[in-house]
Design a protein around this motif. Structure first.
Motif, PDB file in Angstrom:
ATOM      1  N   GLN A  77      -8.588 -26.662 -18.122  1.00 26.83           N
ATOM      2  CA  GLN A  77      -7.612 -27.374 -18.929  1.00 26.83           C
ATOM      3  C   GLN A  77      -8.226 -27.916 -20.207  1.00 26.83           C
ATOM      4  OE1 GLN A  77      -5.789 -29.501 -15.344  1.00 26.83           O
ATOM      5  NE2 GLN A  77      -4.063 -29.074 -16.663  1.00 26.83           N
ATOM      6  N   HIS A  78      -8.935 -27.033 -20.893  1.00 23.92           N
ATOM      7  CA  HIS A  78      -9.462 -27.425 -22.202  1.00 23.92           C
ATOM      8  C   HIS A  78      -9.617 -26.176 -23.040  1.00 23.92           C
ATOM      9  CE1 HIS A  78     -13.357 -25.790 -21.113  1.00 23.92           C
ATOM     10  NE2 HIS A  78     -13.169 -26.335 -19.932  1.00 23.92           N
ATOM     11  N   CYS A  79      -9.757 -26.386 -24.342  1.00 25.42           N
ATOM     12  CA  CYS A  79      -9.985 -25.283 -25.256  1.00 25.42           C
ATOM     13  C   CYS A  79     -11.431 -24.826 -25.108  1.00 25.42           C
ATOM     14  CB  CYS A  79      -9.703 -25.769 -26.677  1.00 25.42           C
ATOM     15  SG  CYS A  79     -10.171 -24.593 -27.956  1.00 25.42           S
ATOM     16  N   ARG A  80     -11.642 -23.522 -25.004  1.00 26.65           N
ATOM     17  CA  ARG A  80     -12.982 -22.993 -24.785  1.00 26.65           C
ATOM     18  C   ARG A  80     -13.914 -23.253 -25.960  1.00 26.65           C
ATOM     19  NH1 ARG A  80     -12.044 -17.051 -22.365  1.00 26.65           N
ATOM     20  NH2 ARG A  80     -10.576 -17.922 -20.905  1.00 26.65           N
ATOM     21  N   VAL A  81     -13.361 -23.445 -27.131  1.00 31.64           N
ATOM     22  CA  VAL A  81     -14.187 -23.587 -28.334  1.00 31.64           C
ATOM     23  C   VAL A  81     -14.522 -25.053 -28.611  1.00 31.64           C
ATOM     24  CG1 VAL A  81     -14.326 -23.132 -30.809  1.00 31.64           C
ATOM     25  CG2 VAL A  81     -13.263 -21.449 -29.286  1.00 31.64           C
ATOM     26  N   SER A  90       1.658 -31.797 -26.133  1.00 30.65           N
ATOM     27  CA  SER A  90       1.209 -32.247 -27.453  1.00 30.65           C
ATOM     28  C   SER A  90      -0.280 -31.967 -27.679  1.00 30.65           C
ATOM     29  CB  SER A  90       1.505 -33.734 -27.649  1.00 30.65           C
ATOM     30  OG  SER A  90       0.807 -34.485 -26.700  1.00 30.65           O
ATOM     31  N   ASP A  91      -0.992 -31.490 -26.634  1.00 24.15           N
ATOM     32  CA  ASP A  91      -2.371 -31.037 -26.833  1.00 24.15           C
ATOM     33  C   ASP A  91      -2.378 -29.714 -27.582  1.00 24.15           C
ATOM     34  OD1 ASP A  91      -3.408 -33.205 -25.480  1.00 24.15           O
ATOM     35  OD2 ASP A  91      -3.427 -32.165 -23.552  1.00 24.15           O
ATOM     36  N   ILE A  92      -1.325 -28.929 -27.435  1.00 20.70           N
ATOM     37  CA  ILE A  92      -1.236 -27.631 -28.093  1.00 20.70           C
ATOM     38  C   ILE A  92      -0.376 -27.738 -29.349  1.00 20.70           C
ATOM     39  CG2 ILE A  92      -0.485 -25.242 -27.888  1.00 20.70           C
ATOM     40  CD1 ILE A  92      -1.070 -25.390 -24.917  1.00 20.70           C
ATOM     41  N   VAL A  93       0.860 -28.166 -29.159  1.00 16.25           N
ATOM     42  CA  VAL A  93       1.744 -28.366 -30.313  1.00 16.25           C
ATOM     43  C   VAL A  93       1.539 -29.801 -30.755  1.00 16.25           C
ATOM     44  CG1 VAL A  93       4.105 -28.253 -31.160  1.00 16.25           C
ATOM     45  CG2 VAL A  93       3.344 -26.665 -29.394  1.00 16.25           C
ATOM     46  N   ARG A  94       0.657 -29.988 -31.723  1.00 21.00           N
ATOM     47  CA  ARG A  94       0.164 -31.328 -31.996  1.00 21.00           C
ATOM     48  C   ARG A  94       1.103 -32.169 -32.848  1.00 21.00           C
ATOM     49  NH1 ARG A  94      -6.355 -30.365 -32.144  1.00 21.00           N
ATOM     50  NH2 ARG A  94      -6.445 -30.347 -29.875  1.00 21.00           N
TER      51      ARG A  94
END
Ligand SMILES: [Zn+2]
Ligand SMILES: [Zn+2]
Length: 99
Positions: A77-81, A90-94
């Motif tokens: 549950q996190h961005c790999r980068v 809202s973590d994705i569509v900020r």
């Protein structure tokens, strides 16, 4: 002397939606995190800013929700980068800002 208006303002040209094959007028400015790809050289702070109409916004939110369901399943549950959490919408569509 006042600043000359931009060409778009002069034409009173409404901003078009950035959705695929969509030619609706854009209604919102949407900031979306480029999950797993946020070190893209053209990305501004890892986010992509798109102009969307309401149906395309609904589609993008639906896709983000689907993505979150997958990451829950994979227990990642996190961005790999950038390792920022990808748990709630809202973590994705900020940001969604009406035009
Ligand atoms: Zn659209
Ligand atoms: Zn990231």
């Amino acid at each position: 002397m006042t600043q000359p208006a931009t060409v778009l303002e002069l034409l009173d040209f409404p901003p078009g939606c950035d959705g695929d094959n969509c030619c609706e007028r854009a209604r919102v400015k949407c900031t979306i995190h480029l999950v797993d790809d946020c070190d893209h050289p053209e990305a501004v702070s890892g986010d992509e800013v798109v102009l969307l109409c309401q149906p395309c916004l609904a589609r993008v939110l639906g896709q983000a929700q689907k993505f979150l369901r997958h990451t829950r399943k994979w227990r990642r549950q996190h961005c790999r980068v950038c390792f920022s959490p990808m748990v709630i919408l809202s973590d994705i569509v900020r940001e969604v800002e009406p035009l």
